[in-house]
Design an enzyme around this catalytic site. Structure first.
Site, PDB file in Angstrom:
ATOM      1  N   ASP A   1       0.813  -1.415   0.026  1.00  0.00           N
ATOM      2  CA  ASP A   1      -0.045   0.008   0.089  1.00  0.00           C
ATOM      3  C   ASP A   1       0.834   1.036   0.123  1.00  0.00           C
ATOM      4  O   ASP A   1       1.893   1.379   0.640  1.00  0.00           O
ATOM      5  CB  ASP A   1      -0.903   0.017   1.306  1.00  0.00           C
ATOM      6  CG  ASP A   1      -1.607  -1.312   1.525  1.00  0.00           C
ATOM      7  OD1 ASP A   1      -1.438  -2.085   0.798  1.00  0.00           O
ATOM      8  OD2 ASP A   1      -2.109  -1.378   2.458  1.00  0.00           O
TER       9      ASP A   1
ATOM     10  N   GLU B   1     -10.364  -2.342   4.500  1.00  0.00           N
ATOM     11  CA  GLU B   1      -9.176  -1.862   4.730  1.00  0.00           C
ATOM     12  C   GLU B   1      -8.864  -0.350   4.140  1.00  0.00           C
ATOM     13  O   GLU B   1      -9.543  -0.219   3.315  1.00  0.00           O
ATOM     14  CB  GLU B   1      -8.102  -2.621   4.143  1.00  0.00           C
ATOM     15  CG  GLU B   1      -8.017  -4.196   4.782  1.00  0.00           C
ATOM     16  CD  GLU B   1      -6.994  -5.153   4.071  1.00  0.00           C
ATOM     17  OE1 GLU B   1      -6.468  -5.936   4.839  1.00  0.00           O
ATOM     18  OE2 GLU B   1      -6.765  -5.049   2.676  1.00  0.00           O
TER      19      GLU B   1
HETATM   20  C1  FRU Z   1      -3.912  -3.670   2.783  1.00  0.00           C
HETATM   21  C2  FRU Z   1      -3.378  -4.191   4.259  1.00  0.00           C
HETATM   22  C3  FRU Z   1      -3.651  -3.003   5.192  1.00  0.00           C
HETATM   23  C4  FRU Z   1      -2.431  -3.294   6.090  1.00  0.00           C
HETATM   24  C5  FRU Z   1      -1.434  -3.651   5.170  1.00  0.00           C
HETATM   25  C6  FRU Z   1      -0.336  -4.485   5.634  1.00  0.00           C
HETATM   26  O1  FRU Z   1      -3.270  -4.142   1.613  1.00  0.00           O
HETATM   27  O2  FRU Z   1      -3.493  -5.425   4.243  1.00  0.00           O
HETATM   28  O3  FRU Z   1      -4.933  -3.253   5.561  1.00  0.00           O
HETATM   29  O4  FRU Z   1      -2.319  -2.151   6.895  1.00  0.00           O
HETATM   30  O5  FRU Z   1      -1.834  -4.041   3.990  1.00  0.00           O
HETATM   31  O6  FRU Z   1       0.846  -4.727   4.973  1.00  0.00           O
END
Ligand code: FRU
Length: 511
Positions: free
Chosen positions: A57, A239
């Site tokens: 992300d 998320e």
């Molecule tokens: C989204 C996610 C978020 C988390 C991160 C962990 O892709 O699952 O919810 O904070 O990636 O790397």
């Protein structure tokens, strides 16, 4: 990085017109010169990629003092997901990125998961000084030990701050600033300044819903409301939330837009980002929207969020150009994953429905070098379709556009009976994971009022981004052709009024 030094040299431009009885329409094939030196496997030319290691992300998107910061979920020691850090890059134009040292490292409270950053102009947090107001980042601490032991409270929220515009970061001593009373998935803080209520707003997702908080100092947070248990798609965990206000078209009306990523159950399976249009009164978000709406229909745009603090109220979005279904297996060897192009978000009312549009930032046009297909140009104009923009208007409701290379890898794009399709099943390397190419991806595209489809395609080595009608219909898809595509064949499409550009490379030299 190994230089494969493959060189293919030119087939001259050649245009074939072949009658196609079945559809009473013209099949057009256009072959162009092939002249390239493909050195570094599939690293894109103008999309952000990490210098090495794993990336997911985008995090901490904030503009300050002429600089766009891009932090990102990063595991520097491997090209699969692992203990998360915040990687860091900066840019003045969102296209030329400068890699910076890792900004935030995991510590005894846990890995550093996704989050956001703000410019605390008035030093409300007291973490800077009046003359040197801080950047404050808020992230999720993910405690891997708690997780292993089966606890339900292993995700908490922490902050870090910088008083040198992001060069160095210190963690706040009182972390975590938001604890956890038994919520297994409780993460991805998005903080922003609400000009209407003159305070900070924090969004957190808690499994199947959103929680909204406020604060005057970025440290003490008060829970205000919740949203979404019965709204939208819940196939996967919620998320990466985001919430912002946009003008509706050119009118004076304003609406709030909430972005929520769901890590499974997207329109073409796997990860995708949905949006809700509604109102936010400083405490509560409400939406009358009944259906689930997707920011994009392709398989590879996830966890996208927008920049804080951009001048002129521009709303700029960047997503992770990958999908958790197969994202850790894509065919790269020293780095993995790219970000989408930076896109500007806007809201339009179309057929009485609020529609979120996303379209490449205008600055992308500065990378254009116009090229003509079917003609040999001098020098390396790289007339392969691997760093290319194509803008076409199509007036037929049934058309095809196929890209292929000398190895017969073929990417097929088509519109048929109101559905736009991307078939990447033979587009190149696909075998790394069964779910990458076992289905043709679909996007409903109803008839457009004036009967033409304005299509903009952007190909950058290992991705194609498709924008129809100014960003009303969007698909983002990864592709891994074994050599760049060199040929386009079409049905019911004329290139007469089209524009084709080579887009200049902005990537740092990684050799
Ligand atoms: C989204 C996610 C978020 C988390 C991160 C962990 O892709 O699952 O919810 O904070 O990636 O790397």
């Amino acid at each position: 990085m190994k230089n494969l030094g493959i060189k293919f040299l030119g087939i001259l431009g050649l245009v074939l017109l072949v009658g196609c009885k079945e559809n009473q329409s013209k099949q057009t094939e256009t072959e162009v010169e092939v002249l390239f030196s493909d050195s570094t496997e599939v690293r894109p030319n103008f999309h952000f990629t990490p210098p090495s290691g794993w990336m997911n992300d985008p995090n901490g998107l904030v503009y300050n003092d002429g600089t766009y910061h891009l932090f990102y979920q990063h595991y520097p020691d491997s090209i699969v997901w692992g203990p998360m850090h915040w990687g860091h890059a900066t840019s003045e134009d969102l296209l030329n990125w400068e890699n910076k040292p890792i900004a935030i490292y995991p510590d005894s409270l846990g890995y550093i998961f996704s989050g956001s950053a703000v410019f605390d102009k008035n030093n409300t947090s007291g973490l800077g000084a009046k003359e040197t107001p801080p950047l404050v980042a808020m992230f999720t601490y993910h405690d891997p030990i708690g997780e292993k032991e089966g606890a339900n409270n292993y995700q908490t929220q922490g902050i870090a701050y910088s008083t040198d515009n992001g060069k160095s970061w210190k963690k706040y001593k009182g972390n975590p600033v938001v604890g956890n009373d038994n919520m297994k998935d409780f993460r991805d803080p998005k903080v922003f300044w609400n000009e209407e209520t003159k305070n900070w707003i924090l969004l957190l997702v808690a499994g199947d819903h959103l929680k909204i908080y406020n604060s005057n100092n970025l440290i003490d947070w008060k829970l205000l409301s919740e949203f979404g248990r019965e709204k939208g798609s819940h196939v996967g965990v919620w998320e990466c939330p985001d919430l912002f206000k946009l003008k509706v078209g050119e009118t004076d009306e304003e609406k709030w837009v909430l972005l929520i990523s769901v890590n499974a159950g997207g329109p073409n399976r796997g990860s995708a980002t949905q949006y809700f249009v509604g109102d936010f009164d400083g405490e509560k978000f409400t939406s009358a929207q009944k259906d689930t709406r997707w920011l994009g229909w392709g398989a590879d745009n996830y966890a996208g969020v927008t920049y804080n603090n951009v001048p002129d109220n521009k709303r700029i979005f960047i997503g992770w150009m990958n999908n958790w279904m197969y994202g850790q297996e894509t065919p790269t060897s020293t780095w993995r994953s790219a970000m989408t192009l930076p896109r500007e978000l806007s809201l339009s009312k179309i057929n009485d429905e609020y529609t979120l549009m996303n379209y490449p930032v205008e600055g992308l046009n500065s990378l254009r070098e116009e090229i003509t297909i079917g003609k040999k140009e001098d020098g390396i104009t790289a007339k392969t379709f691997n760093q290319t923009e194509i803008a076409i208007n199509v007036s037929k409701k049934d058309f095809e556009l196929n890209f292929s290379n000398t190895l017969k890898d073929t990417l097929k794009l088509a519109l048929h009976k109101g559905v736009f399709t991307v078939d990447r099943s033979k587009s190149g390397l696909t075998g790394f994971n069964e779910s990458f190419a076992d289905k043709i991806h679909q996007m409903p595209v109803p008839d457009l009022p004036d009967g033409t489809y304005e299509i903009r395609l952007i190909i950058d080595v290992s991705s194609v981004e498709i924008f129809i009608n100014g960003g009303q219909y969007v698909m983002t898809e990864q592709i891994f052709p074994r050599t760049p595509y060199t040929k386009i064949s079409t049905r019911n499409i004329s290139f007469k009024n089209s524009k084709i550009f080579k887009l200049k490379s902005t990537k740092p030299n990684y050799e």
